[in-house]
Design an enzyme around this catalytic site. Structure first.
Site, short mmCIF file in Angstrom:
data_model
loop_
_atom_site.label_atom_id
_atom_site.label_comp_id
_atom_site.label_asym_id
_atom_site.label_seq_id
_atom_site.Cartn_x
_atom_site.Cartn_y
_atom_site.Cartn_z
N ASP A 14 -24.46 73.89 10.86
CA ASP A 14 -23.40 74.75 10.31
C ASP A 14 -22.07 74.05 9.98
OD1 ASP A 14 -25.39 76.53 10.98
OD2 ASP A 14 -24.18 77.80 12.28
N LYS A 112 -29.89 80.87 8.49
CA LYS A 112 -30.01 81.83 9.59
C LYS A 112 -28.93 82.89 9.47
CE LYS A 112 -27.29 78.83 12.54
NZ LYS A 112 -26.15 79.74 12.72
N CYS A 157 -23.38 77.96 17.98
CA CYS A 157 -24.62 77.59 17.31
C CYS A 157 -25.17 76.24 17.77
CB CYS A 157 -24.44 77.67 15.81
SG CYS A 157 -24.16 79.39 15.31
C1 VGL Z 1 -21.27 80.46 14.59
C2 VGL Z 1 -20.14 82.29 15.38
C3 VGL Z 1 -20.72 83.09 14.43
C4 VGL Z 1 -21.54 79.00 14.70
C5 VGL Z 1 -21.87 81.24 13.64
O1 VGL Z 1 -22.01 78.38 13.72
O2 VGL Z 1 -21.29 78.44 15.79
N1 VGL Z 1 -20.41 80.99 15.47
N2 VGL Z 1 -21.59 82.56 13.56
#
Ligand code: VGL
Ligand code: ZN
Length: 210
Positions: A14, A112, A157
């Site tokens: 991410d 995701k 994540c």
């Molecule tokens: C994430 C919070 C919400 C992350 C993704 O990538 O850590 N954190 N969605």
């Protein structure tokens, strides 16, 4: 560090504009990990990437509830769900990977968080462990038995991806300096590392690859 090239993968979690300073869910110093990740990508023959990729009506967004703000909780898909600002919405700039991240070595991207009814921190499964991105089957089919995890955010994540990798039987390493935490509570990042260590995840640094 000596790695068995063919059976080892780098998992980049991410590294998207919304998690970089200035983004909707900015992670402090999140941009500082980009040169580190770029420097080590070349050492891996498998570079595999995850992308948080929400529909605009995702149930983890505070905007979907009257009178709720980010940081408050709801029940989503039967689970306690912390609410986030709208982030990583499909088709927006915030969902794109940071422009300085070198994509030339990437093998595959697993998206995701596409189901509005459940959040998905891990790159393997949604938080209810019902939806499966296919990452586990992909890694097994490639004969990969060892993964190195880096990216954003350490306390969400990255942590859940690493814990799932370990519990699925992969030898799992956290590249500690190539990640940054949201730190809603100031110790969340430290606590996440401790939880990973206790689960048998090994902690290393990106410099060991140089
Ligand atoms: C994430 C919070 C919400 C992350 C993704 O990538 O850590 N954190 N969605
Ligand atoms: Zn998200």
């Amino acid at each position: 560090m000596d790695i068995k090239q063919n059976s080892t993968a780098l998992l980049i979690v991410d590294v998207q504009n919304d998690f970089i300073p200035g983004g909707a869910l900015e992670v402090k110093d999140g941009d500082q990990i980009i040169p580190m990740i770029n420097a080590i990508q070349k050492k891996f023959s498998h570079v595999i990437v995850t992308q948080d990729f929400h529909p605009a009506n995702h149930g983890s967004f505070a905007s979907q509830y009257d009178g709720k703000s980010p940081g408050e909780f709801v029940v989503l898909g039967g689970l306690d769900q912390i609410l986030w600002p709208d982030h990583c919405v499909q088709g927006t700039f915030g969902a794109e990977f940071h422009k300085d991240l070198d994509q030339s070595n990437w093998e595959v991207i697993f998206q995701k968080g596409k189901n509005p009814e459940v959040d998905s921190y891990s790159g393997f499964f949604d938080n209810a462990r019902k939806g499966d991105t296919g990452l586990n089957a992909y890694l097994k089919a490639k004969g990969i038995d060892t993964v190195f995890v880096c990216g954003l955010a350490l306390d969400y994540c990255v942590k859940f991806t690493a814990l799932d990798a370990k519990s699925l039987g992969f030898e799992t390493f956290l590249i500690e300096d190539a990640t940054r935490a949201v730190n809603l509570s100031p110790s969340d990042g430290k606590d996440a590392i401790e939880e990973m260590r206790k689960s048998g995840i090994q902690i290393c640094t990106y410099k060991e690859f140089l």
